[in-house]
Design a protein around this motif. Structure first.
Motif, PDB file in Angstrom:
ATOM      1  N   ALA A 139     -19.837 -32.164 -20.908  1.00 15.97           N
ATOM      2  CA  ALA A 139     -18.666 -32.264 -20.056  1.00 15.97           C
ATOM      3  C   ALA A 139     -18.387 -30.896 -19.438  1.00 15.97           C
ATOM      4  O   ALA A 139     -18.771 -29.860 -19.981  1.00 15.97           O
ATOM      5  CB  ALA A 139     -17.466 -32.740 -20.875  1.00 15.97           C
ATOM      6  N   ALA A 140     -17.702 -30.885 -18.302  1.00 14.72           N
ATOM      7  CA  ALA A 140     -17.458 -29.628 -17.606  1.00 14.72           C
ATOM      8  C   ALA A 140     -16.669 -28.647 -18.449  1.00 14.72           C
ATOM      9  O   ALA A 140     -16.797 -27.439 -18.290  1.00 14.72           O
ATOM     10  CB  ALA A 140     -16.718 -29.902 -16.307  1.00 14.72           C
ATOM     11  N   ASP A 141     -15.841 -29.148 -19.367  1.00 19.74           N
ATOM     12  CA  ASP A 141     -15.081 -28.251 -20.239  1.00 19.74           C
ATOM     13  C   ASP A 141     -15.893 -27.824 -21.449  1.00 19.74           C
ATOM     14  O   ASP A 141     -15.387 -27.148 -22.345  1.00 19.74           O
ATOM     15  CB  ASP A 141     -13.779 -28.912 -20.692  1.00 19.74           C
ATOM     16  CG  ASP A 141     -13.999 -30.241 -21.417  1.00 19.74           C
ATOM     17  OD1 ASP A 141     -15.164 -30.596 -21.686  1.00 19.74           O
ATOM     18  OD2 ASP A 141     -13.005 -30.914 -21.717  1.00 19.74           O
ATOM     19  N   THR A 192     -12.606 -40.767 -17.313  1.00 23.47           N
ATOM     20  CA  THR A 192     -11.786 -40.368 -16.170  1.00 23.47           C
ATOM     21  C   THR A 192     -12.334 -41.029 -14.905  1.00 23.47           C
ATOM     22  O   THR A 192     -13.429 -41.582 -14.899  1.00 23.47           O
ATOM     23  CB  THR A 192     -11.804 -38.842 -16.007  1.00 23.47           C
ATOM     24  OG1 THR A 192     -13.163 -38.388 -16.017  1.00 23.47           O
ATOM     25  CG2 THR A 192     -11.054 -38.161 -17.147  1.00 23.47           C
ATOM     26  N   LEU A 193     -11.574 -40.950 -13.818  1.00 23.62           N
ATOM     27  CA  LEU A 193     -12.034 -41.527 -12.556  1.00 23.62           C
ATOM     28  C   LEU A 193     -13.247 -40.771 -12.031  1.00 23.62           C
ATOM     29  O   LEU A 193     -14.186 -41.370 -11.496  1.00 23.62           O
ATOM     30  CB  LEU A 193     -10.911 -41.495 -11.512  1.00 23.62           C
ATOM     31  CG  LEU A 193      -9.638 -42.271 -11.861  1.00 23.62           C
ATOM     32  CD1 LEU A 193      -8.647 -42.184 -10.703  1.00 23.62           C
ATOM     33  CD2 LEU A 193      -9.938 -43.719 -12.199  1.00 23.62           C
ATOM     34  N   VAL A 194     -13.225 -39.452 -12.154  1.00 18.56           N
ATOM     35  CA  VAL A 194     -14.349 -38.607 -11.729  1.00 18.56           C
ATOM     36  C   VAL A 194     -14.635 -37.607 -12.838  1.00 18.56           C
ATOM     37  O   VAL A 194     -13.794 -37.327 -13.691  1.00 18.56           O
ATOM     38  CB  VAL A 194     -14.041 -37.857 -10.414  1.00 18.56           C
ATOM     39  CG1 VAL A 194     -13.856 -38.839  -9.275  1.00 18.56           C
ATOM     40  CG2 VAL A 194     -12.831 -36.948 -10.567  1.00 18.56           C
ATOM     41  N   ARG A 195     -15.849 -37.065 -12.822  1.00 20.35           N
ATOM     42  CA  ARG A 195     -16.240 -36.044 -13.776  1.00 20.35           C
ATOM     43  C   ARG A 195     -16.516 -34.736 -13.037  1.00 20.35           C
ATOM     44  O   ARG A 195     -17.103 -34.738 -11.958  1.00 20.35           O
ATOM     45  CB  ARG A 195     -17.493 -36.473 -14.557  1.00 20.35           C
ATOM     46  CG  ARG A 195     -17.228 -37.617 -15.505  1.00 20.35           C
ATOM     47  CD  ARG A 195     -18.501 -38.071 -16.202  1.00 20.35           C
ATOM     48  NE  ARG A 195     -18.242 -39.212 -17.079  1.00 20.35           N
ATOM     49  CZ  ARG A 195     -19.193 -39.992 -17.580  1.00 20.35           C
ATOM     50  NH1 ARG A 195     -20.472 -39.755 -17.280  1.00 20.35           N
ATOM     51  NH2 ARG A 195     -18.872 -41.002 -18.362  1.00 20.35           N
ATOM     52  N   LEU A 196     -16.106 -33.673 -13.645  1.00 24.50           N
ATOM     53  CA  LEU A 196     -16.327 -32.346 -13.091  1.00 24.50           C
ATOM     54  C   LEU A 196     -17.634 -31.776 -13.618  1.00 24.50           C
ATOM     55  O   LEU A 196     -17.861 -31.745 -14.827  1.00 24.50           O
ATOM     56  CB  LEU A 196     -15.158 -31.428 -13.475  1.00 24.50           C
ATOM     57  CG  LEU A 196     -15.214 -29.976 -13.037  1.00 24.50           C
ATOM     58  CD1 LEU A 196     -15.287 -29.866 -11.516  1.00 24.50           C
ATOM     59  CD2 LEU A 196     -13.989 -29.229 -13.558  1.00 24.50           C
ATOM     60  N   ASN A 197     -18.503 -31.357 -12.710  1.00 22.44           N
ATOM     61  CA  ASN A 197     -19.774 -30.757 -13.088  1.00 22.44           C
ATOM     62  C   ASN A 197     -19.613 -29.256 -13.304  1.00 22.44           C
ATOM     63  O   ASN A 197     -18.642 -28.647 -12.869  1.00 22.44           O
ATOM     64  CB  ASN A 197     -20.812 -31.014 -11.990  1.00 22.44           C
ATOM     65  CG  ASN A 197     -20.953 -32.488 -11.679  1.00 22.44           C
ATOM     66  OD1 ASN A 197     -21.072 -33.312 -12.583  1.00 22.44           O
ATOM     67  ND2 ASN A 197     -20.899 -32.835 -10.394  1.00 22.44           N
ATOM     68  N   TRP A 244     -17.205 -20.350 -10.702  1.00 21.76           N
ATOM     69  CA  TRP A 244     -17.552 -20.214  -9.293  1.00 21.76           C
ATOM     70  C   TRP A 244     -16.774 -19.107  -8.588  1.00 21.76           C
ATOM     71  O   TRP A 244     -17.218 -18.576  -7.558  1.00 21.76           O
ATOM     72  CB  TRP A 244     -17.417 -21.533  -8.543  1.00 21.76           C
ATOM     73  CG  TRP A 244     -16.039 -22.112  -8.400  1.00 21.76           C
ATOM     74  CD1 TRP A 244     -15.505 -23.130  -9.116  1.00 21.76           C
ATOM     75  CD2 TRP A 244     -15.035 -21.746  -7.435  1.00 21.76           C
ATOM     76  NE1 TRP A 244     -14.224 -23.411  -8.684  1.00 21.76           N
ATOM     77  CE2 TRP A 244     -13.914 -22.574  -7.655  1.00 21.76           C
ATOM     78  CE3 TRP A 244     -14.969 -20.789  -6.422  1.00 21.76           C
ATOM     79  CZ2 TRP A 244     -12.745 -22.483  -6.909  1.00 21.76           C
ATOM     80  CZ3 TRP A 244     -13.801 -20.696  -5.666  1.00 21.76           C
ATOM     81  CH2 TRP A 244     -12.718 -21.532  -5.903  1.00 21.76           C
ATOM     82  N   ALA A 245     -15.632 -18.715  -9.099  1.00 22.47           N
ATOM     83  CA  ALA A 245     -14.866 -17.634  -8.476  1.00 22.47           C
ATOM     84  C   ALA A 245     -15.219 -16.270  -9.049  1.00 22.47           C
ATOM     85  O   ALA A 245     -14.641 -15.263  -8.649  1.00 22.47           O
ATOM     86  CB  ALA A 245     -13.369 -17.885  -8.632  1.00 22.47           C
ATOM     87  N   SER A 300     -10.342 -18.662 -22.450  1.00 27.17           N
ATOM     88  CA  SER A 300     -11.478 -19.577 -22.420  1.00 27.17           C
ATOM     89  C   SER A 300     -11.826 -19.955 -20.991  1.00 27.17           C
ATOM     90  O   SER A 300     -10.992 -19.917 -20.089  1.00 27.17           O
ATOM     91  CB  SER A 300     -11.160 -20.841 -23.231  1.00 27.17           C
ATOM     92  OG  SER A 300     -10.965 -20.517 -24.585  1.00 27.17           O
ATOM     93  N   THR A 301     -13.078 -20.345 -20.796  1.00 26.12           N
ATOM     94  CA  THR A 301     -13.586 -20.733 -19.487  1.00 26.12           C
ATOM     95  C   THR A 301     -12.755 -21.863 -18.882  1.00 26.12           C
ATOM     96  O   THR A 301     -12.412 -22.827 -19.545  1.00 26.12           O
ATOM     97  CB  THR A 301     -15.045 -21.211 -19.620  1.00 26.12           C
ATOM     98  OG1 THR A 301     -15.820 -20.141 -20.153  1.00 26.12           O
ATOM     99  CG2 THR A 301     -15.610 -21.634 -18.280  1.00 26.12           C
ATOM    100  N   SER A 302     -12.444 -21.734 -17.594  1.00 25.03           N
ATOM    101  CA  SER A 302     -11.830 -22.815 -16.831  1.00 25.03           C
ATOM    102  C   SER A 302     -12.609 -22.931 -15.539  1.00 25.03           C
ATOM    103  O   SER A 302     -12.771 -21.942 -14.822  1.00 25.03           O
ATOM    104  CB  SER A 302     -10.357 -22.517 -16.531  1.00 25.03           C
ATOM    105  OG  SER A 302      -9.815 -23.484 -15.654  1.00 25.03           O
ATOM    106  N   LEU A 303     -13.114 -24.127 -15.233  1.00 23.21           N
ATOM    107  CA  LEU A 303     -13.981 -24.257 -14.066  1.00 23.21           C
ATOM    108  C   LEU A 303     -13.227 -24.197 -12.746  1.00 23.21           C
ATOM    109  O   LEU A 303     -13.838 -24.086 -11.696  1.00 23.21           O
ATOM    110  CB  LEU A 303     -14.800 -25.543 -14.152  1.00 23.21           C
ATOM    111  CG  LEU A 303     -15.907 -25.519 -15.200  1.00 23.21           C
ATOM    112  CD1 LEU A 303     -16.792 -26.741 -15.066  1.00 23.21           C
ATOM    113  CD2 LEU A 303     -16.766 -24.265 -15.089  1.00 23.21           C
ATOM    114  N   ASP A 304     -11.905 -24.250 -12.793  1.00 22.66           N
ATOM    115  CA  ASP A 304     -11.134 -23.918 -11.600  1.00 22.66           C
ATOM    116  C   ASP A 304     -10.377 -22.633 -11.896  1.00 22.66           C
ATOM    117  O   ASP A 304      -9.684 -22.540 -12.908  1.00 22.66           O
ATOM    118  CB  ASP A 304     -10.157 -25.021 -11.218  1.00 22.66           C
ATOM    119  CG  ASP A 304      -9.536 -24.765  -9.857  1.00 22.66           C
ATOM    120  OD1 ASP A 304      -9.998 -25.367  -8.876  1.00 22.66           O
ATOM    121  OD2 ASP A 304      -8.596 -23.932  -9.773  1.00 22.66           O
TER     122      ASP A 304
END
Length: 517
Positions: free
Chosen positions: A503-505, A66-71, A330-331, A416-420
């Motif tokens: 990976a973040a997921d 991907t263009l960016v990776r989510l931590n 984070w939320a 399941s976990t979602s980082l957003d």
């Protein structure tokens, strides 16, 4: 009580910021590795159309970037984009792409290729699963050979989150134009650390090292370390665990909750913290009796001893949470007012609702573990609190169909976990949300969800999601139970499996692994 906050990334500093791995000796290169994915086989290698993102990512990450990776902390790092900026007010983005990257078919990766992929992901006519999430995009512009701008009509931090997932995986435009997008069903052509070799239906996928891969470790040594990877499909986690013990595979993606302690205490194999998890909950049908009555939903809420259920099912491997978010998201906040276990109050609420007791209810569950064990505990607790609960055990498709069509009373489920948080809260609580299988529809919640997903500042979003979660508790949108991890397991054959974030997921990045001595 305390709440958890982190600041939103408003911009990534420009410059040669590389995604690198810890340094190690060059002699760790080489070798072939076999790992196992549990569950069903892959549907397609097209990142826009896979139906199992929680498992498919493990092999999509072999072939695509991907263009960016989510931590894991919700921040972003460069990948195919060497640097990027996010406008703090509008959420619009500018990407400066990494020069010299090629697709596996030898064609160059550049801004035109990136724009092709993003336009395809956002195109309603293409029918990909991420179209709604990318709807705020108004324009995708090539502003230089290696520079790309993504303009948003409405601010939405969820767009960058989506582009860091499979929606943003870069596929060779030349391959699609020459072979047709349907050819991605049987073959992957990306820029990733491994090149697709073969797929054997029901057996597995073979991949070999990409000799031209762009990423290096901290010493400048090329990635990936391995020469080849085989990903086997093993439907049952119990069989996969036997293979891991016997040395037939070096890692398995998912471990049954019943086996957490077994793996944790066995020599030669160990659990891997993937960051993934699942929040177990009771899914009420708000659209019809009996659970269209909030008093009866509250009665269930007071009838359940969540801490005792968590302890009985998973012991130290779970945590009681107030909603659908896991403790690492984070939320997540524990600054919420959650009604406690109170069987007498449950009986009083049923009396207030004007129903005869014991009140009959039918709990639907999927035929899987630990759901059966959870359901039996819940049944006993409900029956001690003026309910007459029965359990209907069904196959997964039957339960999902019943919930989608709102034909259930209440069902045991998991998120399941979602980082957003929008990936969970917006989908579950919003009217018409993709995971709203409860008939939940409240104008004030919908308004908060819309404001939260259109707000770039993460502190402000946190406050909105906290308010939404309290609304969900007060109105009993769901009956929250507990959160549990979803670890992988590995043998000592793999080096670096825990030294780096996955990976973040939670899906594997096998390009960072090597064979241990």
């Amino acid at each position: 009580m305390t709440s958890r906050r982190t600041s939103w990334l408003t911009a990534c500093a420009l410059g040669a910021l590389l995604a690198t791995t810890p340094a190690l000796a060059a002699d760790n290169h080489g070798g072939e590795l076999t790992v196992a994915i549990t569950g069903e086989t892959i549907d397609t290698f097209d990142p826009l159309f896979g139906s199992r993102p929680t498992t498919e990512g493990a092999y999509m990450n072999l072939f695509y970037d991907t263009l960016v990776r989510l931590n894991r902390d919700g921040t972003y790092s460069p990948a195919l984009a060497e640097s990027f900026e996010v406008d703090a007010e509008t959420g619009s983005m500018r990407f400066s792409l990494r020069d010299g990257v090629t697709f596996h078919d030898g064609t160059p990766f550049d801004a035109e290729a990136a724009a092709y992929n993003l336009r395809r992901a956002a195109d309603p006519d293409a029918g990909g699963r991420w179209v709604d999430a990318l709807a705020p995009i108004s324009e995708i512009s090539v502003v230089g050979p290696m520079d790309l701008e993504v303009t948003l009509e409405n601010p939405s931090p969820f767009v960058l989150f989506t582009l860091a997932s499979s929606a943003g995986m870069m596929v060779s435009p030349t391959f699609i134009e020459n072979e047709g997008a349907e050819a991605l069903g049987r073959r992957a052509v990306g820029t990733g650390p491994f090149v697709f070799d073969d797929i054997q239906d029901g057996v597995g996928v073979d991949a070999s090292r990409n000799p031209d891969y762009w990423e290096t470790d901290a010493d400048g040594d090329p990635l990936p370390y391995l020469d080849a990877v085989t990903v086997r499909f093993i439907p049952q986690s119990s069989v996969a665990l036997l293979e891991l013990r016997a040395g037939g595979v070096a890692a398995i993606q998912d471990v049954s909750p019943n086996d957490f302690a077994v793996v944790d205490n066995e020599d030669g194999i160990h659990l891997i913290d993937t960051g993934k998890g699942a929040a177990s909950h009771i899914n009420f049908n708000h659209s019809q009796p009996p659970f269209n009555d909030v008093l009866i939903r509250r009665a269930v809420q007071h009838a359940i001893d969540r801490a005792a259920t968590c302890e009985a099912v998973l012991g130290a491997y779970c945590a009681v949470v107030p909603g659908l978010l896991g403790t690492a998201e984070w939320a997540y906040t524990d600054n919420l007012d959650v009604p406690g276990y109170d069987p007498e109050q449950s009986c009083a609420l049923l009396a207030e609702a004007g129903v005869e007791t014991p009140f009959p209810v039918d709990l639907m569950i999927i035929r899987r573990e630990p759901d059966t064990q959870i359901a039996e505990i819940l049944q006993a607790q409900l029956n001690m609190a003026c309910f007459d609960a029965t359990i209907a055990v069904q196959e997964r498709t039957t339960v999902v169909d019943a919930m989608v069509n709102l034909q259930h009373q209440f069902a045991l489920g998991q998120y399941s976990t979602s980082l957003d948080p929008h990936g969970t809260i917006g989908a579950a609580y919003g009217t018409g949300g993709s995971r709203n299988r409860s008939g939940i529809s409240y104008e004030d919640t919908d308004a908060l969800i819309a404001d939260a997903v259109a707000t770039v500042d993460r502190d402000a979003r946190f406050d909105m999601y906290e308010e939404i979660q309290q609304q969900a508790i007060d109105r009993v949108y769901f009956g929250s139970l507990f959160w549990r991890p979803r670890p992988s397991a590995a043998s000592g054959q793999i080096g670096n499996v825990e030294a780096l974030p996955l990976a973040a997921d939670g899906n594997w990045r096998i390009g960072n692994w090597w064979l241990a001595d």
